[in-house]
Design a protein around this motif. Structure first.
Motif, PDB file in Angstrom:
ATOM      1  N   GLU A   7     -13.736  31.474  -0.810  1.00 53.39           N
ATOM      2  CA  GLU A   7     -15.557  32.241  -0.331  1.00 53.39           C
ATOM      3  C   GLU A   7     -15.811  32.643  -1.462  1.00 53.39           C
ATOM      4  OE1 GLU A   7     -18.126  33.465   3.014  1.00 53.39           O
ATOM      5  OE2 GLU A   7     -16.051  33.512   3.084  1.00 53.39           O
ATOM      6  N   GLY A  10     -21.038  32.119  -0.298  1.00 49.82           N
ATOM      7  CA  GLY A  10     -21.710  30.987   0.841  1.00 49.82           C
ATOM      8  C   GLY A  10     -20.966  29.502   0.743  1.00 49.82           C
ATOM      9  N   VAL A  12     -17.227  27.519   0.180  1.00 52.60           N
ATOM     10  CA  VAL A  12     -16.056  27.870   0.049  1.00 52.60           C
ATOM     11  C   VAL A  12     -15.394  26.583  -0.063  1.00 52.60           C
ATOM     12  CG1 VAL A  12     -14.115  28.195   2.082  1.00 52.60           C
ATOM     13  CG2 VAL A  12     -16.711  29.083   2.915  1.00 52.60           C
ATOM     14  N   GLU A  30     -21.250  27.233   3.962  1.00 48.60           N
ATOM     15  CA  GLU A  30     -21.279  27.374   4.616  1.00 48.60           C
ATOM     16  C   GLU A  30     -23.025  27.121   5.925  1.00 48.60           C
ATOM     17  OE1 GLU A  30     -20.351  31.791   4.753  1.00 48.60           O
ATOM     18  OE2 GLU A  30     -18.517  31.636   5.040  1.00 48.60           O
ATOM     19  N   SER A  31     -23.809  26.938   5.248  1.00 52.66           N
ATOM     20  CA  SER A  31     -25.108  27.076   5.906  1.00 52.66           C
ATOM     21  C   SER A  31     -25.005  25.769   6.157  1.00 52.66           C
ATOM     22  CB  SER A  31     -26.243  27.624   5.157  1.00 52.66           C
ATOM     23  OG  SER A  31     -26.395  26.995   3.505  1.00 52.66           O
TER      24      SER A  31
END
Length: 84
Positions: A7, A10, A12, A30-31
């Motif tokens: 990661e 943000g 991954v 991630e968002s």
């Protein structure tokens, strides 16, 4: 083969080692719920160089994976040396 996860900022990436080659299985942010990239099978998974070409803006993520790969490679080499 065990899956690794890296990661950065943000982003991954899930990846596997395939005979000393890094194969990228999944990349996502991630968002966001939608994945940027996903490979269903190892044979279809691109290597690290191909992903670097496809998604150059994620160079920090690719660099982190490369560092993890080499750290693991050298650790394995050190552990495989016999004693005299």
């Amino acid at each position: 083969m065990s899956e690794r996860c890296t990661e950065v900022d943000g982003w991954v990436a899930h990846w596997l080692l395939d005979h000393h080659r890094v194969r990228i299985m999944l990349v996502g942010n991630e968002s966001e719920t939608q994945r940027l990239f996903s490979a269903a099978v190892l044979a279809a998974a691109p290597d690290l160089a191909e992903m670097r070409e496809r998604f150059p803006k994620l160079s920090e993520l690719w660099d982190a994976i490369r560092r993890e790969y080499w750290a693991e490679f050298f650790t394995a080499q050190e552990n495989s040396r016999g004693t005299i």
